[in-house]
Write an enzyme that holds these catalytic residues in place. Structure first.
Site, PDB file in Angstrom:
ATOM      1  N   HIS A  66       0.739  -0.989  -0.068  1.00 13.93           N
ATOM      2  CA  HIS A  66       0.171  -0.050   0.080  1.00 13.93           C
ATOM      3  C   HIS A  66       0.651   1.402  -0.077  1.00 13.93           C
ATOM      4  CE1 HIS A  66      -3.933  -2.854   1.434  1.00 13.93           C
ATOM      5  NE2 HIS A  66      -3.838  -1.770   0.071  1.00 13.93           N
ATOM      6  N   ARG A  88      -9.999   4.847  -2.304  1.00  8.44           N
ATOM      7  CA  ARG A  88      -9.782   4.183  -1.058  1.00  8.44           C
ATOM      8  C   ARG A  88      -9.802   5.410  -0.351  1.00  8.44           C
ATOM      9  NH1 ARG A  88      -4.686   2.102  -4.995  1.00  8.44           N
ATOM     10  NH2 ARG A  88      -5.697   0.289  -4.974  1.00  8.44           N
ATOM     11  N   ARG A 106     -15.432   2.997  -2.442  1.00  9.19           N
ATOM     12  CA  ARG A 106     -14.565   1.999  -1.868  1.00  9.19           C
ATOM     13  C   ARG A 106     -15.224   1.867   0.300  1.00  9.19           C
ATOM     14  NH1 ARG A 106      -9.275  -1.258  -2.112  1.00  9.19           N
ATOM     15  NH2 ARG A 106      -8.837   0.466  -0.497  1.00  9.19           N
ATOM     16  N   GLU A 140     -11.562  -9.831  -5.304  1.00  8.97           N
ATOM     17  CA  GLU A 140     -10.121  -9.707  -5.154  1.00  8.97           C
ATOM     18  C   GLU A 140      -9.441 -11.025  -3.827  1.00  8.97           C
ATOM     19  OE1 GLU A 140      -9.012  -5.977  -3.065  1.00  8.97           O
ATOM     20  OE2 GLU A 140     -10.540  -6.132  -1.903  1.00  8.97           O
ATOM     21  N   ASN A 195      -4.697  -6.422  -6.636  1.00 12.42           N
ATOM     22  CA  ASN A 195      -3.065  -6.914  -5.819  1.00 12.42           C
ATOM     23  C   ASN A 195      -3.415  -7.901  -5.362  1.00 12.42           C
ATOM     24  OD1 ASN A 195      -2.594  -4.094  -7.694  1.00 12.42           O
ATOM     25  ND2 ASN A 195      -3.778  -2.699  -5.807  1.00 12.42           N
ATOM     26  N   ASP A 196      -4.702  -7.717  -4.353  1.00 11.30           N
ATOM     27  CA  ASP A 196      -5.323  -8.498  -3.927  1.00 11.30           C
ATOM     28  C   ASP A 196      -5.123  -9.764  -4.223  1.00 11.30           C
ATOM     29  OD1 ASP A 196      -4.261  -7.450  -0.933  1.00 11.30           O
ATOM     30  OD2 ASP A 196      -6.664  -6.985  -1.716  1.00 11.30           O
ATOM     31  N   ARG A 199       1.779  -9.317  -1.608  1.00 14.04           N
ATOM     32  CA  ARG A 199       1.901  -8.393  -2.458  1.00 14.04           C
ATOM     33  C   ARG A 199       3.198  -7.814  -1.200  1.00 14.04           C
ATOM     34  NH1 ARG A 199      -3.338  -5.025  -1.307  1.00 14.04           N
ATOM     35  NH2 ARG A 199      -2.319  -3.306  -2.366  1.00 14.04           N
ATOM     36  N   CYS A 247      -9.762  -2.070 -10.924  1.00 16.53           N
ATOM     37  CA  CYS A 247      -8.410  -1.123 -10.385  1.00 16.53           C
ATOM     38  C   CYS A 247      -7.756  -1.670  -9.558  1.00 16.53           C
ATOM     39  CB  CYS A 247      -9.745  -0.471  -9.398  1.00 16.53           C
ATOM     40  SG  CYS A 247     -10.421  -1.933  -7.785  1.00 16.53           S
TER      41      CYS A 247
HETATM   42  C1  PEP Z   1      -6.861  -4.183  -5.051  1.00 13.51           C
HETATM   43  O1  PEP Z   1      -6.169  -4.979  -4.262  1.00 13.51           O
HETATM   44  O2  PEP Z   1      -6.323  -4.414  -6.739  1.00 13.51           O
HETATM   45  C2  PEP Z   1      -7.040  -3.413  -4.738  1.00 13.51           C
HETATM   46  C3  PEP Z   1      -7.765  -2.244  -5.683  1.00 13.51           C
HETATM   47  O3  PEP Z   1      -7.344  -2.546  -3.536  1.00 13.51           O
HETATM   48  P1  PEP Z   1      -5.992  -2.443  -2.577  1.00 13.51           P
HETATM   49  O4  PEP Z   1      -5.247  -2.261  -3.236  1.00 13.51           O
HETATM   50  O5  PEP Z   1      -6.749  -0.970  -1.787  1.00 13.51           O
HETATM   51  O6  PEP Z   1      -6.332  -3.687  -1.869  1.00 13.51           O
HETATM   52 MG    MG Z   2      -7.360  -4.919  -2.462  1.00 15.38          MG
END
Ligand code: PEP
Ligand code: MG
Length: 585
Positions: A197, A304, A340, A439, A462-463, A473, A510
């Protein structure tokens, strides 16, 4: 003569693009700022008590950490904790601190800091390796105690006068939001992955960053010059004149390429054969709106909302949240703003929210799980979102959905909040749409069922990558396993897109994969309806979309799905995209 400085090229993980050249500012450990304050005689005892309590709290922290670390560190770990305890119980340090608080009438954190610095300098000057090796322990203990004295209310930034490259062992999202971005040229950290993050925040702040450099924080000194190449994931410490010239030229090239790319800002995001793709922006901070406008986003695909929680010392009120959401909805109107709901937990832990210590926070009380567990916090945010929805352009996005039960419970709470607002005569958008983030692999597998309950799906790669591949990650040691081309991930994404379309809902993305220009052709070919990306990359992505046909992207997707390893998929995509867009891929 000044000492010869180390010249070194270090490779890490490319986290946020751009080239920065500047002087290093080292942040050791987490960032604590200590200010000197005068206190009056009546406050002396309270400051002494604060100091004593902080020592106890730090000891408790250590006991907790030690019991967790035991299995990993064995006897070495015990020795380390012994040193920490000795430092916390050292009578000379304790007595000197208390005496000086009483005599000098200054705040406890400042006095303790100066006592420890003296001690630290003594050890730094020692010739015995063991003592020199203890300096880092002193620093750590010092920071921990000070944080407790300050009641964990960090006030971070910073004694930097000029802009600098921040080098740190680690930057948490909390650290990142508290940095004064006008002073930060770039980040370079020992730990971290591309989609941690803190890295995403750096992208959002348009600060070039390289993470996962393993030991850069011990290789540089404050005042060294470094070049941070955020795209290549490289840092050069004390570059040669030739290197400086080369990278100054590269900076100028990037600038002129960007100017060229920005000519698409006002043009539609449409393929040459007429397929419109929604191109929206991810935002984290209200300040991101400037970039959103500059780069011409069609709406916000992911807001976010954690920032409002991380940046404050206490829970934001419904009114504060409402004002922020309304302002963003108003600025974007009539384009859509997808808000979100709170995704805290994992690596985002606001100080004032009581999330228990967890062994696996990313698998724990995070996002929708936290909200369902804390309905008062959830409802306050939902009320703020619904109140701001009167303009008719807001949608709600639910993070980290992993099963139907969560969708249904979240919907029930949204309906409850709507009922309350109606009873109170407060208006909101009655037909507000909501979507689920996909995710977690279990959600991807049942995307058809989820799609029946929502208006849209938004894929959080990402998740999704971390949970599908079992790759943290944020962990630089295994970042080689974290990749956009993993066939399992690509298959899941295709499954989600198909499931959404079969149920008649649109499907967006996203996660950071959407912001990777190499992936654009493939993602369009797979059938995504919307891409939501960090604002500064919008011109690149739109330039690609405007120069391809849906037909060719489908052909590319077909070929990718015929590959039998992620390496082959990557090779193929790299070849195809570099041929077409060699300027910026
Ligand atoms: C993701 O997980 O791809 C996402 C957009 O959420 P975050 O990166 O805030 O966990
Ligand atoms: Mg996420």
């Amino acid at each position: 003569m000044s000492p010869k400085r180390l010249h070194l090229r270090m490779k890490g993980v490319a986290a946020s693009p751009g080239i920065a050249i500047g002087q290093v500012y080292i942040l050791t450990g987490n960032i604590v700022k200590v200010e000197q304050r005068d206190i009056d005689a009546l406050q002396v005892q309270a400051e002494v008590e604060k100091f004593k309590t902080a020592l106890e709290l730090t000891k408790n922290d250590l006991t907790r950490i030690q019991s967790k670390a035991k299995s990993k560190m064995g006897k070495e770990g015990d020795k380390l904790f012994d040193v920490y305890r000795l430092l916390l119980e050292d009578v000379s340090i304790i007595d000197e601190t208390i005496e000086r608080i009483k005599n000098e009438k200054k705040n406890a954190d400042y006095i303790y800091y100066s006592v420890m610095i003296k001690f630290q300098e003594m050890l730094e000057a020692a010739t015995d390796e063991y003592f020199v090796g203890r300096v880092a322990d002193i620093r750590d203990v010092k920071q921990r105690v000070i944080r407790h004295i300050q009641g964990e209310k960090h006030s971070f930034m910073l004694q930097i006068d000029d802009k600098a490259v921040i080098v740190a062992r680690e930057l948490t999202p909390l650290d990142t939001v508290q940095l004064d971005r006008s002073k930060v040229l770039a980040f370079a950290t020992d730990v971290g992955g591309k989609t941690s993050h803190a890295a995403i925040m750096a992208q959002s702040l348009q600060i070039p960053s390289v993470v996962g450099l393993k030991n850069i924080s011990t290789m540089v000194q404050t005042g060294d010059t470094v070049i941070v190449n955020g795209k290549a994931g490289e840092v050069i410490i004390n570059p040669t004149d030739d290197e400086l010239t080369y990278y100054h030229q590269a900076q100028a090239k990037i600038k002129s390429l960007r100017e060229k790319l920005e000519t698409v800002v006002k043009l539609p995001c449409r393929t040459v054969d007429g397929k419109d793709i929604e191109l929206a922006a991810n935002i984290e901070f209200p300040g991101d709106m400037e970039a959103v406008k500059r780069y011409g986003a069609r709406g916000i695909g992911l807001f976010r909302t954690e920032y409002q929680y991380l940046a404050k010392a206490e829970l934001p009120t419904e009114e504060e949240q409402y004002k922020e959401y309304y302002s963003i909805a108003e600025q974007m109107h009539p384009d859509t703003v997808i808000i979100r709901t709170l995704d805290i937990g994992g690596d985002k832990k606001p100080k004032f929210i009581d999330i228990p210590e967890e062994d696996n926070p990313f698998l724990g009380l995070r996002a929708i799980r936290y909200c369902l567990d804390n309905p008062a916090v959830f409802k306050s945010q939902l009320r703020a979102i619904l109140r701001a929805s009167v303009l008719g352009n807001i949608k709600i996005l639910l993070p980290m959905i992993s099963c139907m039960d969560e969708v249904m419970r979240a919907k029930a709470i949204i309906n409850e909040v709507k009922r309350d607002l109606r009873n109170e005569g407060i208006s909101f958008d009655e037909s507000i749409g909501y979507g689920a983030m996909i995710e977690v692999p279990s959600a991807a597998i049942i995307a058809d069922l989820i799609a029946k309950e929502v208006e849209f799906l938004s894929i959080g790669t990402n998740d999704l990558i971390q949970y599908t591949l079992a790759v943290d990650r944020g962990n630089e040691h295994i970042s080689y396993l974290y990749n956009n081309y993993a066939l399992a991930v690509l298959r899941l994404i295709q499954k989600v897109i198909n499931a959404g379309h079969e149920q008649g809902v649109w499907v967006g993305m996203c996660g950071e994969m959407a912001a990777d220009p190499k992936m654009t052709m493939l993602l369009v070919g797979m059938g995504l309806d919307e891409l939501s990306v960090t604002p500064s990359i919008l011109p690149e992505i739109k330039t690609i979309i405007r120069s391809i046909s849906l037909k060719e992207t489908r052909h590319i997707a077909e070929k990718v799905f015929k590959q039998t390893s992620s390496r082959d998929a990557e090779k193929f995509i790299t070849k195809v995209t570099q041929k077409r867009f060699s300027d910026f891929i």
